[in-house]
Scaffold this motif. Structure first.
Motif, PDB file in Angstrom:
ATOM      1  N   ALA A   1       3.920  61.821  56.926  1.00 59.50           N
ATOM      2  CA  ALA A   1       4.630  62.610  57.939  1.00 59.50           C
ATOM      3  C   ALA A   1       6.134  62.364  57.822  1.00 59.50           C
ATOM      4  O   ALA A   1       6.947  63.281  57.992  1.00 59.50           O
ATOM      5  CB  ALA A   1       4.133  62.233  59.332  1.00 59.50           C
ATOM      6  N   ASP A   2       6.510  61.114  57.492  1.00 61.67           N
ATOM      7  CA  ASP A   2       7.912  60.766  57.324  1.00 61.67           C
ATOM      8  C   ASP A   2       8.530  61.567  56.166  1.00 61.67           C
ATOM      9  O   ASP A   2       9.633  62.098  56.281  1.00 61.67           O
ATOM     10  CB  ASP A   2       8.032  59.254  57.066  1.00 61.67           C
ATOM     11  N   ILE A   3       7.774  61.660  55.061  1.00 61.55           N
ATOM     12  CA  ILE A   3       8.264  62.437  53.915  1.00 61.55           C
ATOM     13  C   ILE A   3       8.489  63.885  54.346  1.00 61.55           C
ATOM     14  O   ILE A   3       9.541  64.483  54.093  1.00 61.55           O
ATOM     15  CB  ILE A   3       7.257  62.392  52.735  1.00 61.55           C
ATOM     16  N   GLN A   4       7.482  64.427  55.034  1.00 62.37           N
ATOM     17  CA  GLN A   4       7.571  65.836  55.409  1.00 62.37           C
ATOM     18  C   GLN A   4       8.724  66.083  56.385  1.00 62.37           C
ATOM     19  O   GLN A   4       9.448  67.071  56.259  1.00 62.37           O
ATOM     20  CB  GLN A   4       6.233  66.288  55.995  1.00 62.37           C
ATOM     21  N   ALA A   5       8.895  65.145  57.334  1.00 58.18           N
ATOM     22  CA  ALA A   5       9.977  65.308  58.314  1.00 58.18           C
ATOM     23  C   ALA A   5      11.336  65.261  57.611  1.00 58.18           C
ATOM     24  O   ALA A   5      12.236  66.054  57.911  1.00 58.18           O
ATOM     25  CB  ALA A   5       9.890  64.213  59.365  1.00 58.18           C
ATOM     26  N   LYS A   6      11.468  64.330  56.634  1.00 56.59           N
ATOM     27  CA  LYS A   6      12.760  64.190  55.955  1.00 56.59           C
ATOM     28  C   LYS A   6      13.041  65.371  55.031  1.00 56.59           C
ATOM     29  O   LYS A   6      14.200  65.754  54.838  1.00 56.59           O
ATOM     30  CB  LYS A   6      12.792  62.860  55.198  1.00 56.59           C
ATOM     31  N   ILE A   7      11.988  65.947  54.459  1.00 55.78           N
ATOM     32  CA  ILE A   7      12.194  67.151  53.633  1.00 55.78           C
ATOM     33  C   ILE A   7      12.838  68.234  54.499  1.00 55.78           C
ATOM     34  O   ILE A   7      13.795  68.895  54.096  1.00 55.78           O
ATOM     35  CB  ILE A   7      10.855  67.660  53.047  1.00 55.78           C
ATOM     36  N   LYS A   8      12.297  68.353  55.707  1.00 57.20           N
ATOM     37  CA  LYS A   8      12.785  69.381  56.617  1.00 57.20           C
ATOM     38  C   LYS A   8      14.210  69.060  57.091  1.00 57.20           C
ATOM     39  O   LYS A   8      15.114  69.887  57.001  1.00 57.20           O
ATOM     40  CB  LYS A   8      11.836  69.452  57.822  1.00 57.20           C
ATOM     41  N   GLU A   9      14.361  67.827  57.542  1.00 56.62           N
ATOM     42  CA  GLU A   9      15.623  67.415  58.144  1.00 56.62           C
ATOM     43  C   GLU A   9      16.785  67.497  57.152  1.00 56.62           C
ATOM     44  O   GLU A   9      17.882  67.939  57.479  1.00 56.62           O
ATOM     45  CB  GLU A   9      15.459  65.974  58.640  1.00 56.62           C
ATOM     46  N   HIS A  10      16.536  67.041  55.906  1.00 54.42           N
ATOM     47  CA  HIS A  10      17.628  66.963  54.926  1.00 54.42           C
ATOM     48  C   HIS A  10      17.559  68.078  53.896  1.00 54.42           C
ATOM     49  O   HIS A  10      18.285  68.045  52.906  1.00 54.42           O
ATOM     50  CB  HIS A  10      17.601  65.600  54.229  1.00 54.42           C
TER      51      HIS A  10
END
Lengths: 153, 676
Positions: free
Chosen positions: B75-84
């Motif tokens: 979930a962290d990977i997915q959130a960071k893909i979106k965020e950055h």
């Protein structure tokens, strides 16, 4: 240059110098062998950086020369045992190519210990670790590669 | 960006999933360093690594997770893909061989092409092998990840392709594991070819007298299963046949099967065995482990499936007595080897095992002294259909032995032979001692062992039962075994390691519990199916814990002792497991293959044809008209051998392009800060 290469082996004798070794591993056998070494916790010197290719047949002399020019103290070409190639006979072709490669590398004045070929299966973790240990010890005796650019580690 | 992808994937389902081809867009890399609990975090200073990596150009975000593969890690990977707004993801964790698919799926969900993932191994190749050199391991991890980051920036989007799957299966080996696979697949409605090299199906289990821990009659439980296999309309048994060639890939294997000549017409033979009665040639009976004899024309064993005779041409003297005796005229001395070509979608290798042969090394005097036999030979002596009709006698004088010694771990747990534990021999010995004790209570059994291993349901109870019956257990390996030249008794010198004393024992018969070793021809099967062998000489599974019946070859599965010693319930479970795994492909009628192939740049290709003989799969075709090489993607397996051979650089291997590999090589090294 001559002054540097004379100084280099002396530096090698100082404790803690860790050679940098580039190991090309095929996805199916030797890379798995390196994984198995990890799973078996077979300790090795922290000298080697593994580059994964699908088959040892993919390893181009270009890659080997580049590794030396960038500063590798040794380059290892590894693959499946002959007869066990995932792609039928890619390693047979590696073997033939390696003979030529070896000659050229020696003609460049690089010691034979700095380029080595080994067949390691995915289950041979201990063999992989021993290989790295042996090569590292040999290279530590030789010191840094004469082709190593200045200031590179 | 994400919208664009979801629209595309709606239109063209899987074909274009996750494709965003924007090559000159800025590379925005996210690096996720996994601690793998303490596996990595306990050695590598992950925080320092992440801080260093964060300084590299193009790296927009770094993150350290306790378990990157967990739900929260992904979930962290997915959130960071979106965020950055990341377009490249580097995961530094364990081995891509086990976890690459997990993270590819993870980033694909976010609309990134799955090949935009770069996987760096800092566990198996770093923390686990430098456990006592924390600083060096940390530096190495930095190097490895830097190599990955630079490579990731050069990664290009690729398409995994779909291939159709032929809904037929090949099962190699018709022992209990292979039969189970065949039955399960057939019951699910798939056509199965069951190839067995012996003239009858049934495998090793057909030779056992009783099976532990229940002491059921082996053939009584196996026989009905064999008949069931023969009756099943979806199973085609090819007995006395061997797989000679395998070509193709998942979903589409072309297999050549050789049928050895039986020298009689199977359709006409009734299995009456009248031919055997008149045959004048007698040879040792292999089914009985060489004890007793059979004729040169014979039915393999009374419960054989198919129940048909065959001629052993090596020993046949061509007297033609059998042809005269055969009422149905089945005998055909001129029969030739024939071949069948099969097209199947999946292959299950259930190639079985053989027992360790103590003869060449004369372990414990086997082969030198008459009254030393193996557990398999003992098994045949116990069997009512065996050479002695179920009477255990000793070879030297055919007398029934009173004092019987059993030696465990022969060919197992021994540095001179095999270091692994075969797992079943303890129970085999316990069972054999029990059976003899029950048959003839006056007998006296001593089991000499290293450790007694009875791990599964009712095994320990069976061990206790033997003790209660009066079977003696002596912890120690015989150090000297000799024959009394007059009585032919076996004298054993053994250290009783529990009592701490040397014992000199005398037995009428000594039975060696020989271990499980790879079957003959396992090397041939390994090469045909392109599998790996493990250190024990048996075939290797894709993952020892999580993919125990899969192999590294898509569409090829392993059941039973092909992948290491197993007992019967384990082998049967694996047979069923293979059927289940294979059904995923057979039912979906499609498989996903890797998008990694060779690609020709026609502008650079000079038509020298050097690459063409390099390809073992005939995937490179030469275009005469254009004078260029052409890669047939469906045939290309993506090894890259042709690429290394191309003198002009016209050939490239996608995902392992020269610039990608050179970026890795270059970044092995860094300029050292010169100390002032």
């Amino acid at each position: 240059m001559s002054a540097e290469s004379a100084a280099a082996p002396a530096a090698a004798k100082t404790d803690g110098w860790e050679p940098k070794i580039v190991a090309f591993c095929c996805n199916w056998c030797s890379y798995g062998g390196a994984d198995s070494a990890g799973m078996g916790r077979f300790q090795q010197p922290a000298s080697t950086r593994i580059i994964r290719v699908m088959c040892s047949g993919r390893i181009d002399p270009l890659h080997v020369f580049n590794a030396f020019l960038e500063g590798a103290d040794a380059v290892l070409v590894t693959g499946c045992h002959i007869g066990d190639c995932h792609y039928v006979n890619g390693n047979d072709k590696t073997k033939i190519k390696y003979k030529y490669l070896e000659n050229v590398v020696h003609e460049l004045g690089i010691e034979k210990e700095r380029l080595q070929l080994n067949w390691i299966s995915a289950s041979e973790g201990e063999k992989f670790a021993n290989f790295i240990r042996d090569v590292t010890a040999q290279i530590k005796k030789l010191g840094p590669s004469p082709l190593k650019p200045e200031g590179v580690a | 960006m994400f919208k664009e992808v979801s629209e595309m994937s709606d239109n063209k389902s899987t074909e274009n999933k996750g494709t965003v081809v924007k090559d000159n867009e800025e590379k925005r890399v996210g690096v996720f360093v996994c601690e793998c609990g303490v596996n990595i975090g306990g050695v590598v200073n992950t925080r320092a690594v992440a801080d260093y990596i964060g300084t590299l150009p193009g790296v927009k975000v770094t993150s350290v997770n306790k378990f990157t593969c967990s739900d929260s890690g992904q979930a962290d990977i997915q959130a960071k893909i979106k965020e950055h707004n990341l377009n490249r993801v580097v995961v530094a964790a364990c081995s891509p061989k086990t976890h690459e698919p997990t993270f590819r799926a993870c980033i694909e969900q976010m609309g990134l092409n799955q090949y935009f993932l770069e996987f760096v191994n800092i566990r198996d190749h770093c923390s686990w092998i430098h456990m006592w050199e924390k600083e060096k391991a940390t530096e190495k991890a930095k190097d490895l990840i830097r190599m990955g980051v630079e490579r990731s920036k050069l990664l290009e989007p690729l398409q995994a392709s779909e291939v159709p799957v032929t809904d037929k299966a090949l099962v190699i080996g018709a022992g209990v594991a292979g039969m189970q696979s065949a039955l399960d697949l057939a019951d699910m409605g798939f056509q199965v070819y069951l190839v067995e090299k012996e003239p009858s199906i049934g495998g090793r289990m057909a030779r056992f007298d009783k099976v532990f821990p229940t002491n059921d009659c082996s053939i009584c439980i196996l026989g009905p299963k064999m008949v069931e296999v023969a009756r099943n309309k979806n199973i085609k048994i090819m007995s006395y046949s061997e797989v000679k060639a395998v070509e193709g890939y998942v979903g589409n294997f072309n297999v050549k099967v050789e049928h050895k000549p039986r020298y009689l017409d199977v359709a006409k033979c009734t299995g009456c065995a009248k031919c055997s009665e008149v045959c004048p040639v007698e040879v040792p009976y292999d089914f009985n482990e060489g004890l007793g004899t059979r004729k040169a024309i014979f039915v393999p064993f009374p419960q054989a499936v198919p129940l048909r005779a065959l001629i052993d041409k090596e020993n046949c003297i061509n007297c033609k007595a059998c042809a005269k005796a055969c009422a149905s005229g089945a005998i055909n001395y001129d029969m030739q080897t024939s071949y069948t070509d099969l097209n199947v979608g999946v292959i299950i290798g259930a190639v079985g095992f053989k027992t360790y042969d103590p003869e060449p090394r004369h372990d414990y005097g086997y082969g030198l002294y008459d009254n030393i036999i193996t557990a398999m030979e003992f098994e045949r002596l116990l069997n009512a259909a065996g050479p002695t009709g179920g009477h255990v006698v000793r070879p030297s004088d055919c007398k029934e032995p009173i004092r019987v010694g059993f030696v465990n771990c022969v060919g197992s747990r021994d540095k001179n032979t095999n270091i692994y534990c075969s797992g079943v021999c303890c129970m085999v010995t316990i069972k054999n001692a029990q059976l003899l004790k029950e048959k003839r209570p006056e007998t006296d059994q001593t089991i000499m062992y290293i450790d007694i291993r009875t791990p599964f349901r009712a095994y320990e109870e069976s061990y206790n039962r033997s003790r209660n019956l009066g079977v003696k257990f002596l912890r120690g390996r015989p150090v000297e075994v000799k024959e009394d030249p007059v009585t032919k008794n076996i004298k054993v010198r053994v250290e009783d390691t529990l009592a701490g004393e040397i014992r000199n024992l005398e037995f009428d018969l000594l039975v060696l519990a020989t271990g499980i070793v790879p079957n003959e021809g396992i090397g041939k099967i390994q090469q045909l199916l392109k599998l790996s062998k493990a250190a024990d000489g048996m075939l290797m599974e894709a993952h020892p814990k999580l993919k125990p019946v899969d192999t590294t070859i898509d569409g090829v599965f392993l059941a039973g002792c092909a992948s290491g010693p197993k007992d019967i319930p384990y082998a049967v479970s694996q047979g069923s497991a293979c059927a289940g795994r294979a059904t995923i492909l057979l039912k979906n009628k499609k498989a996903i293959t890797e998008g990694i192939t060779a690609v020709v740049n026609p502008d650079v290709c000079v038509g020298c044809e050097v690459c063409i003989p390099m390809c073992p799969f005939q995937a490179i075709k030469f275009d005469e008209k254009e004078n260029k090489a052409n890669v047939v993607k469906a045939l290309c397996k993506g090894c890259g051998t042709c690429v290394a051979a191309c003198p002009t650089g016209a050939l490239e291997q996608s995902h392992f392009k020269n610039n990608q590999l050179l970026a890795q090589i270059k970044n092995v090294f860094r300029f050292q800060e010169v100390a002032a």
